[in-house]
Design a protein around this motif. Structure first.
Motif, PDB file in Angstrom:
ATOM      1  N   GLU A 280       0.808  -1.205   0.000  1.00 50.07           N
ATOM      2  CA  GLU A 280       0.000   0.000   0.000  1.00 50.07           C
ATOM      3  C   GLU A 280       0.857   1.278   0.000  1.00 50.07           C
ATOM      4  OE1 GLU A 280      -3.425   1.310   2.946  1.00 50.07           O
ATOM      5  OE2 GLU A 280      -3.502  -0.840   2.492  1.00 50.07           O
ATOM      6  N   ASP A 281       1.985   1.215   0.713  1.00 49.59           N
ATOM      7  CA  ASP A 281       2.827   2.408   0.842  1.00 49.59           C
ATOM      8  C   ASP A 281       3.729   2.638  -0.375  1.00 49.59           C
ATOM      9  OD1 ASP A 281       1.934   3.228   3.383  1.00 49.59           O
ATOM     10  OD2 ASP A 281       3.183   1.688   4.342  1.00 49.59           O
TER      11      ASP A 281
ATOM     12  N   LEU B 256       9.311   6.969   3.051  1.00 53.05           N
ATOM     13  CA  LEU B 256       8.555   6.062   3.920  1.00 53.05           C
ATOM     14  C   LEU B 256       9.214   5.865   5.279  1.00 53.05           C
ATOM     15  CD1 LEU B 256       7.557   2.976   1.746  1.00 53.05           C
ATOM     16  CD2 LEU B 256       6.099   4.821   2.565  1.00 53.05           C
TER      17      LEU B 256
ATOM     18  N   LYS C  71      13.706   3.556   1.529  1.00 49.96           N
ATOM     19  CA  LYS C  71      12.793   4.344   2.364  1.00 49.96           C
ATOM     20  C   LYS C  71      12.975   5.831   2.109  1.00 49.96           C
ATOM     21  CE  LYS C  71      12.949   3.261   6.717  1.00 49.96           C
ATOM     22  NZ  LYS C  71      13.791   2.875   7.883  1.00 49.96           N
TER      23      LYS C  71
END
Ligand SMILES: [Zn+2]
Lengths: 73, 273
Positions: free
Chosen positions: B20-21, B217, B212
């Motif tokens: 989802e991210d 994220l 990330k």
């Protein structure tokens, strides 16, 4: 007195300074380590003059190279 | 932007896309991203393999060395047939074979004060996979001056540590370690050894931090030194802070241009050591 060194409780003689703690931990060369006392990094020149107190949190952070590994430092 | 995923890319990156991210947008972001990996060895090997597989669109590799038989115990990007080959060539071949979406740029040279700012300039994130402290401080200072986020890491024996630096926003390597240790004060992996898998774990952690950072994220290892001992299998997060006395990112920086560290030592003492 009790210190927290690298996350572990350690019993040491009252009133020792950072340099004495390093000696006790067998760090023979102050240049090998970086010392954080209660989340503040000390200058190496301050090790012998910085007293430790009950409950202080000390982090001994070691230099680590590694990585590519064919040419030496 | 002309980037839209092909059917093949949607399949290739499906395990990212279902996250989802990440999703299609995140994968497109990765394909448009550029990461520079300095050192194609123990740390750079796993880091670059995973970044290539992840579809980071451009990977730069910097290394001046050739593959040696003693590298193969941990530098899993190099094969036995590669002994004697330039590490950047050997590594680039594998990365292209894993993922043809990735443009690999080979820099067969050593990162130095004279070239490092140009090297890092075009990239979104830098991975320090070098094995020596002069290079590690140089990468730190260049990334601080050039405002590039980067991952620092080191390994020795059964230990590893890493931190992520966002220049101006979080503690840098020099905030914590101040200056390189004197020669021979700290053993190298060639002298003291290193468990090969330790390099793999730490290099993969660096790749994770890079991804990330590119995707925006989660929480990065900023203001944090992650210290890992494989024998006790404990991971410890040590909080570190920006040091107002830091020579490169402190209140009164003394490092405003890059010099190779050996030269800097001469400048301070007035004579070579
Ligand atoms: Zn700093």
């Amino acid at each position: 007195m009790k210190l927290i060194v690298n996350g572990t409780d350690v019993q040491v003689s009252d009133g020792i300074n950072v340099g004495q703690l390093l000696f006790k931990r067998k760090v023979r060369l102050p240049d090998m380590v970086s010392v954080e006392l209660n989340e503040t990094v000390l200058q190496r020149a301050e090790f012998e003059t910085t007293p430790l107190h009950e409950g202080d949190r000390v982090e001994l952070l070691y230099f680590m190279g590694g990585g590519c590994g064919t040419h030496a430092v | 932007m002309e980037l839209t995923l092909s059917d093949e890319q949607i399949e290739r990156y499906s395990r990212h896309i279902v996250l989802e991210d990440v999703g299609v947008n995140g994968q497109e972001k990765l394909l448009a991203s550029k990461v520079l990996i300095i050192g194609a060895g123990g740390l750079g090997a796993p880091a670059s393999l995973y970044l290539a597989a992840a579809g980071v669109g451009t990977l730069g590799l910097v290394d001046a060395d050739q593959v040696d038989i003693s590298n193969l115990q941990r530098q899993v990007i190099h094969h036995t047939d590669d002994i004697g080959r330039d590490k950047v060539t050997s590594a680039a071949n594998k990365l292209r074979a894993i993922n043809p979406d990735v443009t690999v740029r080979e820099f067969h040279l050593r990162a130095e004060a004279s070239n490092i700012l140009d090297l890092i300039n075009d990239y979104d994130f830098v991975v320090d996979g070098t094995d020596n402290f002069v290079a590690k401080f140089l990468i730190n200072d260049a990334c601080v001056l050039g405002n590039k986020p980067f991952s620092h890491a080191g390994i020795l024996r059964f230990d590893g540590q890493l931190m992520t630096v966002r220049p101006g926003a979080s503690a840098c390597y020099r905030c914590v370690f101040n200056q390189p240790p004197p020669p021979r004060a700290v053993p190298s992996c060639s002298q003291a050894g290193v468990l090969g898998a330790v390099a793999g774990v730490v290099g993969c952690l660096q790749a994770t931090e890079a991804l990330k950072s590119l995707l925006g994220l989660g929480g990065l290892l900023t203001d944090t030194l992650l210290v890992w001992n494989a024998l006790r299998m404990d991971f410890r997060k040590v909080k570190v802070k920006r040091n107002p006395r830091c020579a490169v990112c402190g209140e009164h920086p003394t490092i405003t241009t890059l010099r190779d560290e050996a030269a800097a030592v001469c400048d301070i003492t007035g004579k070579p050591r």
